[in-house]
Design a protein around this motif. Structure first.
Motif, PDB file in Angstrom:
ATOM      1  N   MET A   1      47.981 -26.905  35.729  1.00 13.96           N
ATOM      2  CA  MET A   1      46.651 -27.483  35.333  1.00 13.96           C
ATOM      3  C   MET A   1      46.496 -26.797  34.103  1.00 13.96           C
ATOM      4  SD  MET A   1      42.796 -28.071  37.036  1.00 13.96           S
ATOM      5  CE  MET A   1      43.205 -28.916  38.238  1.00 13.96           C
ATOM      6  N   GLY A   2      46.334 -27.574  32.729  1.00 14.31           N
ATOM      7  CA  GLY A   2      46.132 -27.065  31.579  1.00 14.31           C
ATOM      8  C   GLY A   2      44.765 -26.801  31.364  1.00 14.31           C
ATOM      9  N   LEU A   3      44.185 -26.178  30.537  1.00 10.01           N
ATOM     10  CA  LEU A   3      42.856 -25.804  29.976  1.00 10.01           C
ATOM     11  C   LEU A   3      41.789 -26.822  30.214  1.00 10.01           C
ATOM     12  CD1 LEU A   3      40.668 -23.692  29.297  1.00 10.01           C
ATOM     13  CD2 LEU A   3      41.354 -23.876  27.002  1.00 10.01           C
ATOM     14  N   LYS A   4      42.193 -27.976  29.525  1.00  7.95           N
ATOM     15  CA  LYS A   4      41.423 -29.054  29.092  1.00  7.95           C
ATOM     16  C   LYS A   4      40.872 -29.583  30.752  1.00  7.95           C
ATOM     17  CE  LYS A   4      42.240 -30.546  25.016  1.00  7.95           C
ATOM     18  NZ  LYS A   4      42.738 -31.704  23.886  1.00  7.95           N
ATOM     19  N   ASP A   5      42.043 -29.722  31.551  1.00  9.69           N
ATOM     20  CA  ASP A   5      41.880 -30.302  32.969  1.00  9.69           C
ATOM     21  C   ASP A   5      41.050 -29.240  33.702  1.00  9.69           C
ATOM     22  OD1 ASP A   5      43.226 -32.440  32.562  1.00  9.69           O
ATOM     23  OD2 ASP A   5      45.351 -31.620  33.020  1.00  9.69           O
ATOM     24  N   THR A   6      41.290 -28.074  33.504  1.00  9.01           N
ATOM     25  CA  THR A   6      40.236 -26.764  34.092  1.00  9.01           C
ATOM     26  C   THR A   6      39.112 -27.003  33.973  1.00  9.01           C
ATOM     27  OG1 THR A   6      42.285 -25.316  34.318  1.00  9.01           O
ATOM     28  CG2 THR A   6      39.971 -24.388  34.641  1.00  9.01           C
ATOM     29  N   LEU A   7      38.673 -27.145  32.750  1.00  9.97           N
ATOM     30  CA  LEU A   7      37.124 -27.500  32.104  1.00  9.97           C
ATOM     31  C   LEU A   7      36.596 -28.780  32.659  1.00  9.97           C
ATOM     32  CD1 LEU A   7      37.764 -26.430  28.313  1.00  9.97           C
ATOM     33  CD2 LEU A   7      36.413 -25.198  30.117  1.00  9.97           C
ATOM     34  N   ARG A   8      37.205 -29.817  32.777  1.00 16.07           N
ATOM     35  CA  ARG A   8      36.586 -30.945  33.350  1.00 16.07           C
ATOM     36  C   ARG A   8      36.627 -30.781  34.868  1.00 16.07           C
ATOM     37  NH1 ARG A   8      40.905 -33.060  30.049  1.00 16.07           N
ATOM     38  NH2 ARG A   8      40.216 -34.055  28.428  1.00 16.07           N
ATOM     39  N   ASP A   9      37.386 -30.332  35.582  1.00 13.93           N
ATOM     40  CA  ASP A   9      37.399 -29.861  37.226  1.00 13.93           C
ATOM     41  C   ASP A   9      36.032 -29.092  37.471  1.00 13.93           C
ATOM     42  OD1 ASP A   9      38.697 -30.298  39.686  1.00 13.93           O
ATOM     43  OD2 ASP A   9      38.977 -28.063  39.599  1.00 13.93           O
ATOM     44  N   ARG A  10      35.775 -27.842  36.415  1.00 19.17           N
ATOM     45  CA  ARG A  10      34.837 -27.004  37.009  1.00 19.17           C
ATOM     46  C   ARG A  10      33.635 -27.294  36.216  1.00 19.17           C
ATOM     47  NH1 ARG A  10      37.636 -21.091  36.778  1.00 19.17           N
ATOM     48  NH2 ARG A  10      35.600 -20.595  37.416  1.00 19.17           N
ATOM     49  N   PHE A  11      33.698 -28.174  35.297  1.00 16.22           N
ATOM     50  CA  PHE A  11      32.228 -28.402  34.522  1.00 16.22           C
ATOM     51  C   PHE A  11      31.027 -28.605  35.246  1.00 16.22           C
ATOM     52  CE2 PHE A  11      29.523 -30.841  32.238  1.00 16.22           C
ATOM     53  CZ  PHE A  11      29.637 -30.448  30.726  1.00 16.22           C
ATOM     54  N   ASP A  12      31.131 -29.361  36.316  1.00 13.35           N
ATOM     55  CA  ASP A  12      29.651 -29.674  37.188  1.00 13.35           C
ATOM     56  C   ASP A  12      29.217 -28.348  37.854  1.00 13.35           C
ATOM     57  OD1 ASP A  12      29.775 -32.312  36.449  1.00 13.35           O
ATOM     58  OD2 ASP A  12      30.732 -33.006  38.482  1.00 13.35           O
ATOM     59  N   GLY A  13      30.256 -27.429  38.051  1.00 13.32           N
ATOM     60  CA  GLY A  13      29.609 -26.062  38.582  1.00 13.32           C
ATOM     61  C   GLY A  13      29.181 -25.168  37.521  1.00 13.32           C
ATOM     62  N   MET A  14      29.285 -25.360  36.412  1.00 11.23           N
ATOM     63  CA  MET A  14      28.936 -24.397  35.204  1.00 11.23           C
ATOM     64  C   MET A  14      27.439 -24.436  35.093  1.00 11.23           C
ATOM     65  SD  MET A  14      32.068 -24.955  32.465  1.00 11.23           S
ATOM     66  CE  MET A  14      33.592 -24.650  32.870  1.00 11.23           C
ATOM     67  N   THR A  15      26.946 -23.360  34.382  1.00  8.58           N
ATOM     68  CA  THR A  15      25.658 -23.169  33.892  1.00  8.58           C
ATOM     69  C   THR A  15      25.332 -23.931  32.765  1.00  8.58           C
ATOM     70  OG1 THR A  15      26.059 -21.373  32.523  1.00  8.58           O
ATOM     71  CG2 THR A  15      25.280 -20.717  34.801  1.00  8.58           C
ATOM     72  N   ALA A  16      24.177 -24.377  32.236  1.00  7.56           N
ATOM     73  CA  ALA A  16      23.937 -25.144  31.303  1.00  7.56           C
ATOM     74  C   ALA A  16      24.665 -24.634  29.835  1.00  7.56           C
ATOM     75  CB  ALA A  16      22.547 -25.412  31.003  1.00  7.56           C
ATOM     76  N   THR A  17      24.553 -23.207  29.843  1.00  7.81           N
ATOM     77  CA  THR A  17      25.226 -22.436  28.656  1.00  7.81           C
ATOM     78  C   THR A  17      26.769 -22.498  28.685  1.00  7.81           C
ATOM     79  OG1 THR A  17      23.525 -20.793  28.496  1.00  7.81           O
ATOM     80  CG2 THR A  17      25.568 -20.206  27.280  1.00  7.81           C
ATOM     81  N   GLN A  18      27.276 -22.647  29.744  1.00  8.32           N
ATOM     82  CA  GLN A  18      28.666 -22.737  30.216  1.00  8.32           C
ATOM     83  C   GLN A  18      29.316 -24.119  29.897  1.00  8.32           C
ATOM     84  OE1 GLN A  18      29.115 -21.304  33.982  1.00  8.32           O
ATOM     85  NE2 GLN A  18      29.111 -19.009  33.580  1.00  8.32           N
ATOM     86  N   GLN A  19      28.443 -24.934  30.305  1.00  9.42           N
ATOM     87  CA  GLN A  19      28.791 -26.443  30.021  1.00  9.42           C
ATOM     88  C   GLN A  19      28.823 -26.741  28.449  1.00  9.42           C
ATOM     89  OE1 GLN A  19      25.862 -28.960  32.223  1.00  9.42           O
ATOM     90  NE2 GLN A  19      27.241 -28.685  33.791  1.00  9.42           N
ATOM     91  N   LYS A  20      27.711 -25.982  27.600  1.00 10.34           N
ATOM     92  CA  LYS A  20      27.970 -26.329  26.144  1.00 10.34           C
ATOM     93  C   LYS A  20      29.020 -25.670  25.484  1.00 10.34           C
ATOM     94  CE  LYS A  20      24.622 -25.427  22.506  1.00 10.34           C
ATOM     95  NZ  LYS A  20      23.359 -24.651  21.943  1.00 10.34           N
ATOM     96  N   ALA A  21      29.574 -24.550  26.074  1.00 11.11           N
ATOM     97  CA  ALA A  21      30.552 -23.993  25.474  1.00 11.11           C
ATOM     98  C   ALA A  21      31.945 -25.011  26.097  1.00 11.11           C
ATOM     99  CB  ALA A  21      30.949 -22.766  26.105  1.00 11.11           C
ATOM    100  N   ALA A  22      31.998 -25.309  27.101  1.00 11.45           N
ATOM    101  CA  ALA A  22      33.011 -26.168  27.749  1.00 11.45           C
ATOM    102  C   ALA A  22      33.145 -27.352  26.644  1.00 11.45           C
ATOM    103  CB  ALA A  22      32.886 -26.467  29.282  1.00 11.45           C
ATOM    104  N   ARG A  23      31.802 -27.926  26.688  1.00 14.78           N
ATOM    105  CA  ARG A  23      31.951 -29.181  25.873  1.00 14.78           C
ATOM    106  C   ARG A  23      32.519 -29.180  24.260  1.00 14.78           C
ATOM    107  NH1 ARG A  23      26.946 -30.182  26.774  1.00 14.78           N
ATOM    108  NH2 ARG A  23      27.166 -31.462  28.665  1.00 14.78           N
ATOM    109  N   PHE A  24      32.095 -28.104  23.703  1.00 17.69           N
ATOM    110  CA  PHE A  24      32.647 -27.685  22.622  1.00 17.69           C
ATOM    111  C   PHE A  24      34.052 -27.639  22.464  1.00 17.69           C
ATOM    112  CE2 PHE A  24      33.773 -25.325  18.770  1.00 17.69           C
ATOM    113  CZ  PHE A  24      32.941 -26.009  17.795  1.00 17.69           C
ATOM    114  N   VAL A  25      34.869 -26.861  23.567  1.00 18.31           N
ATOM    115  CA  VAL A  25      36.190 -26.702  23.580  1.00 18.31           C
ATOM    116  C   VAL A  25      36.816 -28.314  23.818  1.00 18.31           C
ATOM    117  CG1 VAL A  25      38.075 -25.779  24.803  1.00 18.31           C
ATOM    118  CG2 VAL A  25      35.934 -24.419  24.492  1.00 18.31           C
ATOM    119  N   LEU A  26      36.254 -29.177  24.601  1.00 16.06           N
ATOM    120  CA  LEU A  26      36.881 -30.406  24.716  1.00 16.06           C
ATOM    121  C   LEU A  26      36.603 -31.239  23.646  1.00 16.06           C
ATOM    122  CD1 LEU A  26      35.472 -30.763  28.433  1.00 16.06           C
ATOM    123  CD2 LEU A  26      37.973 -30.538  27.837  1.00 16.06           C
ATOM    124  N   GLU A  27      35.565 -31.282  22.975  1.00 10.71           N
ATOM    125  CA  GLU A  27      35.355 -32.179  21.842  1.00 10.71           C
ATOM    126  C   GLU A  27      35.826 -31.726  20.515  1.00 10.71           C
ATOM    127  OE1 GLU A  27      31.090 -32.981  22.079  1.00 10.71           O
ATOM    128  OE2 GLU A  27      31.408 -34.002  24.021  1.00 10.71           O
TER     129      GLU A  27
END
Length: 287
Positions: free
Chosen positions: A1-27
């Motif tokens: 599984m690549g990084l982008k897939d990992t971020l999408r898979d774990r996104f719902d379980g992240m804190t608001a700050t972590q989701q903000k970072a994940a969203r920036f990496v994805l976008e």
């Protein structure tokens, strides 16, 4: 599984700050792989230390390792030159076979480059034709491609300029960019920081950007209005620029064919001047 897939898979379980970072990496993957961690921190509004912990949450030692994983995920990774060079040592006595293999791969690169750009070349030519001026940039191994593109284009168009940063002057040269201009930037993986800086400055100035690069997901391609792709495969230790040079020459051929009689007249004038000034040796007299 690549990084982008990992971020999408774990996104719902992240804190608001972590989701903000994940969203920036994805976008904004282009910014993540080319900018410093402090620049990303300022863009996303998260402290650098928090970005490090975010990377560690995903199983990386730190932010550089996350960036490296994203580079691979985008298909932009390149094998270290020294590692490839070591693999050639055992072939020292097979010089002819290795040389033949390199030429064969060059043929494949040219075929791949031709097939990748049939529809894009006319669009690229039209982009350059509409510009008030054309600025061309290529650094390190891509410098000769950029220089030859500028040199030949200049034979039938005066408003073509090289962005080479000679003497540390790149910042000064970039100040000359205007929104009515076009900028051609050439680079392949691993991508030159100067090339990315030129493309970003061109976009900020409102210029049209034409990228000659090796992947539709490259940082240059993501910044460009039009993209021309070239293949860099090589059995040797360094990527091949044969495809990039051929692509540049194909673009020039198309441009001069569209320039018509006025373009031919400018070439005749430039050629006459080159002979008159002694830049070219006169033709040998007929026997």
């Amino acid at each position: 599984m690549g990084l982008k897939d990992t971020l999408r898979d774990r996104f719902d379980g992240m804190t608001a700050t972590q989701q903000k970072a994940a969203r920036f990496v994805l976008e904004h993957p282009n910014d993540v792989v080319t900018a410093s961690m402090r620049t990303v921190s300022a863009r996303v509004g998260i402290p650098p230390a928090t970005l490090v912990r975010f990377a560690q949450l995903l199983g990386f030692d730190g932010w550089p390792e996350l960036k490296a994983a994203l580079v691979q995920d985008m298909g932009l990774g390149s094998e270290p030159y020294a590692h490839k060079a070591r693999s050639l040592v055992d072939r020292a006595r097979d010089g002819g076979g290795l040389a033949g293999e390199i030429f064969a791969v060059h043929h494949q690169n040219l075929d791949a480059t031709e097939h990748a750009n049939g529809d894009a070349l006319p669009r690229a030519a039209a982009l350059l034709e509409k510009a008030r001026a054309v600025h061309v940039a290529g650094f390190r191994a891509c410098h000769p491609v950029a220089y030859s593109l500028m040199y030949v284009y200049r034979l039938f168009r005066d408003s073509v300029h090289l962005l080479d940063g000679m003497g540390g002057s790149l910042e000064m040269q970039l100040r000359a960019l205007h929104k009515v201009d076009a900028v051609v930037v050439i680079s392949f993986s691993p991508y030159s920081r100067e090339a990315i800086a030129v493309a970003r400055q061109a976009r900020e100035a409102g210029c049209q950007v034409l990228a000659l690069t090796d992947s539709p997901a490259s940082p240059l391609a993501l910044l460009a209005n039009e993209v021309l792709l070239f293949s860099t495969q090589s059995p040797s230790f360094f990527p091949s620029i044969a495809g990039a040079q051929a692509l540049s020459e194909a673009l020039l051929g198309l441009l001069v064919s569209r320039a018509g009689k006025p373009g031919i007249g400018r070439i005749e004038s430039a050629e006459a001047q080159l002979f008159a000034t002694g830049a070219y040796l006169p033709p040998a007299p007929s026997p």
